[in-house]
Design a protein around this motif. Structure first.
Motif, PDB file in Angstrom:
ATOM      1  N   GLY A 171       5.104  16.246  15.463  1.00  9.43           N
ATOM      2  CA  GLY A 171       5.076  16.969  14.204  1.00  9.43           C
ATOM      3  C   GLY A 171       3.845  16.776  13.349  1.00  9.43           C
ATOM      4  N   ALA A 172       2.867  16.010  13.829  1.00  9.53           N
ATOM      5  CA  ALA A 172       1.663  15.749  13.039  1.00  9.53           C
ATOM      6  C   ALA A 172       0.611  16.839  13.247  1.00  9.53           C
ATOM      7  CB  ALA A 172       1.069  14.394  13.415  1.00  9.53           C
ATOM      8  N   ARG A 173      -0.194  17.048  12.217  1.00  5.77           N
ATOM      9  CA  ARG A 173      -1.399  17.856  12.365  1.00  5.77           C
ATOM     10  C   ARG A 173      -2.489  16.931  12.902  1.00  5.77           C
ATOM     11  NH1 ARG A 173      -3.196  20.613   7.025  1.00  5.77           N
ATOM     12  NH2 ARG A 173      -4.710  21.466   8.521  1.00  5.77           N
ATOM     13  N   VAL A 174      -3.200  17.371  13.922  1.00  7.90           N
ATOM     14  CA  VAL A 174      -4.159  16.485  14.577  1.00  7.90           C
ATOM     15  C   VAL A 174      -5.486  17.197  14.803  1.00  7.90           C
ATOM     16  CG1 VAL A 174      -4.579  14.959  16.543  1.00  7.90           C
ATOM     17  CG2 VAL A 174      -2.226  15.391  15.786  1.00  7.90           C
ATOM     18  N   ALA A 195       0.836  -1.200   0.000  1.00  3.95           N
ATOM     19  CA  ALA A 195       0.000   0.000   0.000  1.00  3.95           C
ATOM     20  C   ALA A 195       0.872   1.252   0.000  1.00  3.95           C
ATOM     21  CB  ALA A 195      -0.905  -0.011   1.223  1.00  3.95           C
ATOM     22  N   PRO A 196       0.362   2.356  -0.533  1.00  2.00           N
ATOM     23  CA  PRO A 196       1.111   3.626  -0.489  1.00  2.00           C
ATOM     24  C   PRO A 196       1.318   4.088   0.948  1.00  2.00           C
ATOM     25  CG  PRO A 196      -0.716   3.738  -2.049  1.00  2.00           C
ATOM     26  CD  PRO A 196      -0.909   2.488  -1.259  1.00  2.00           C
ATOM     27  N   VAL A 197       2.280   4.973   1.145  1.00  2.00           N
ATOM     28  CA  VAL A 197       2.539   5.525   2.478  1.00  2.00           C
ATOM     29  C   VAL A 197       1.344   6.387   2.904  1.00  2.00           C
ATOM     30  CG1 VAL A 197       4.028   7.023   3.848  1.00  2.00           C
ATOM     31  CG2 VAL A 197       5.022   5.537   2.088  1.00  2.00           C
ATOM     32  N   PRO A 198       0.741   6.103   4.059  1.00  2.00           N
ATOM     33  CA  PRO A 198      -0.432   6.884   4.498  1.00  2.00           C
ATOM     34  C   PRO A 198      -0.047   8.290   4.920  1.00  2.00           C
ATOM     35  CG  PRO A 198       0.191   5.290   6.175  1.00  2.00           C
ATOM     36  CD  PRO A 198       1.055   5.014   4.989  1.00  2.00           C
ATOM     37  N   ARG A 199      -0.885   9.257   4.560  1.00  2.00           N
ATOM     38  CA  ARG A 199      -0.650  10.654   4.914  1.00  2.00           C
ATOM     39  C   ARG A 199      -1.800  11.259   5.711  1.00  2.00           C
ATOM     40  NH1 ARG A 199       4.716  11.363   4.443  1.00  2.00           N
ATOM     41  NH2 ARG A 199       5.481  10.571   2.440  1.00  2.00           N
ATOM     42  N   PRO A 219       5.946  14.628  10.888  1.00  2.00           N
ATOM     43  CA  PRO A 219       5.790  15.711   9.915  1.00  2.00           C
ATOM     44  C   PRO A 219       5.153  15.211   8.622  1.00  2.00           C
ATOM     45  CG  PRO A 219       7.971  15.769  10.919  1.00  2.00           C
ATOM     46  CD  PRO A 219       7.344  14.484  11.351  1.00  2.00           C
ATOM     47  N   GLY A 220       4.236  15.996   8.084  1.00  2.00           N
ATOM     48  CA  GLY A 220       3.567  15.620   6.844  1.00  2.00           C
ATOM     49  C   GLY A 220       2.376  14.712   7.025  1.00  2.00           C
ATOM     50  N   LYS A 221       2.077  14.342   8.263  1.00  2.00           N
ATOM     51  CA  LYS A 221       0.937  13.464   8.542  1.00  2.00           C
ATOM     52  C   LYS A 221      -0.207  14.280   9.148  1.00  2.00           C
ATOM     53  CE  LYS A 221       3.109   9.674   7.380  1.00  2.00           C
ATOM     54  NZ  LYS A 221       3.350   8.571   8.325  1.00  2.00           N
ATOM     55  N   THR A 222      -1.424  13.979   8.709  1.00  2.00           N
ATOM     56  CA  THR A 222      -2.624  14.560   9.313  1.00  2.00           C
ATOM     57  C   THR A 222      -3.420  13.428   9.939  1.00  2.00           C
ATOM     58  OG1 THR A 222      -2.719  16.354   7.693  1.00  2.00           O
ATOM     59  CG2 THR A 222      -4.730  15.875   8.928  1.00  2.00           C
ATOM     60  N   LEU A 223      -3.665  13.530  11.228  1.00  2.00           N
ATOM     61  CA  LEU A 223      -4.396  12.506  11.963  1.00  2.00           C
ATOM     62  C   LEU A 223      -5.723  13.072  12.447  1.00  2.00           C
ATOM     63  CD1 LEU A 223      -1.543  11.105  14.262  1.00  2.00           C
ATOM     64  CD2 LEU A 223      -2.183  10.342  11.968  1.00  2.00           C
ATOM     65  N   VAL A 224      -6.779  12.300  12.242  1.00  2.00           N
ATOM     66  CA  VAL A 224      -8.076  12.618  12.829  1.00  2.00           C
ATOM     67  C   VAL A 224      -8.377  11.505  13.823  1.00  2.00           C
ATOM     68  CG1 VAL A 224     -10.524  12.985  12.423  1.00  2.00           C
ATOM     69  CG2 VAL A 224      -8.840  13.851  10.776  1.00  2.00           C
TER      70      VAL A 224
END
Length: 294
Positions: free
Chosen positions: A86-89, A35-39, A61-66
């Motif tokens: 470093g994640a956006r959450v 699978a592609p790298v999850p973002r 960094p570069g990851k957005t988590l909900v």
């Protein structure tokens, strides 16, 4: 290579072959395409246990988590730890017992953050107390909603959005207990068994759409859920170890993964044991639990 190293490798070969055979027999085979790298990732049940461990491993960094969860305080704690990496959450307090509300929430969050990976980790565990004659009907209903009905509905909601964008990955967290008849936890075992059948069927249906579906069937994991059990919890692993295996399974696009590996052996034994003998054995097993924390 010295003689000691060679001997160690020789001793490990039969175990590796046995595990490979068990994996093939039980269906946990590997897909050739990774699978592609999850973002952009949605994780339910992220306020603790496996869900929180997954969030921390994915955070960067570069990851957005909900992150979804029922406990707002613990959910914010998990989010803060992920932001430090470093994640956006973004967080949402939600209860999967309300399926219609969960579907509305999913569509809102996916519109704001088009998910490439959805991990439906939230779940409940319950069983009949030793002092009770039957399981509580309301508890059985809640188990069916949280462990099966709402995750199944969310899977299709996610798949519908993902297929419009070219695909994505979905993980459903089941249980190794779904492979066995559990007279003291018919509601729990039945909800997870239903999820397992849904997952195997949905994977076939969604594959042509580019949507990858993986069923995760863990044994005992050191979480608040397993700590309620009064009695032994064999082959117990940490939530972080479980998260690591789940991430690997998604990366490899496995249809199913059962861990730790002794639960593969137990599933095979269950399948090969005649029903009368299997039922006689299960009747002799007793279990109890502490009250659930809210």
């Amino acid at each position: 290579m010295n003689e000691t190293t060679a001997n160690m490798r020789t001793r490990r070969q039969p175990l590796r072959r046995a595990r490979h055979i068990l994996t093939r027999l039980t269906g946990s085979t590997r897909n050739r395409d990774s699978a592609p790298v999850p973002r952009k990732i949605l994780i339910t049940g992220a306020s603790g246990g496996i869900g929180k461990a997954l969030a921390l491993r994915y955070a960067g960094p570069g990851k957005t988590l909900v992150l979804w969860g029922r406990n707002a305080t613990r959910l914010e704690d998990a989010a803060a730890a992920c932001r430090q990496r470093g994640a956006r959450v973004h967080i949402r307090e939600t209860d999967l017992a309300n399926g219609h509300a969960a579907l509305r929430a999913y569509r809102e969050d996916d519109t704001a953050t088009p998910f490439d990976t959805v991990i439906l980790c939230a779940g409940l565990s319950d069983m009949k107390r030793m002092a009770d004659k039957t399981e509580r009907p309301e508890t059985v209903l809640e188990l069916g909603l949280v462990n099966y009905a709402t995750p199944a509905a969310l899977t299709m909601a996610a798949a519908d959005r993902m297929q419009q964008r070219g695909g994505g990955s979905i993980a459903l967290i089941g249980s190794a207990g779904a492979n066995h008849d559990l007279p003291f936890a018919a509601g729990y075992g039945g909800s997870k068994a239903g999820l397992a059948r849904f997952a195997s069927s949905a994977r076939i249906a969604l594959a042509p759409l580019g949507v990858r579906l993986t069923l995760i069937a863990p044994g005992f994991v050191d979480t608040a859920m397993s700590r309620r059990i009064v009695g032994p919890t064999p082959f117990l692993i940490t939530a972080d170890a479980a998260a690591s295996r789940i991430i690997t399974a998604l990366k490899r696009d496995l249809p199913e993964v059962v861990f730790p590996w002794p639960f593969l052996v137990l599933r095979l034994i269950d399948r090969l044991t005649p029903r009368p003998l299997r039922e006689a054995v299960m009747r002799r097993i007793s279990a109890d639990q502490r009250p659930r924390e809210h």
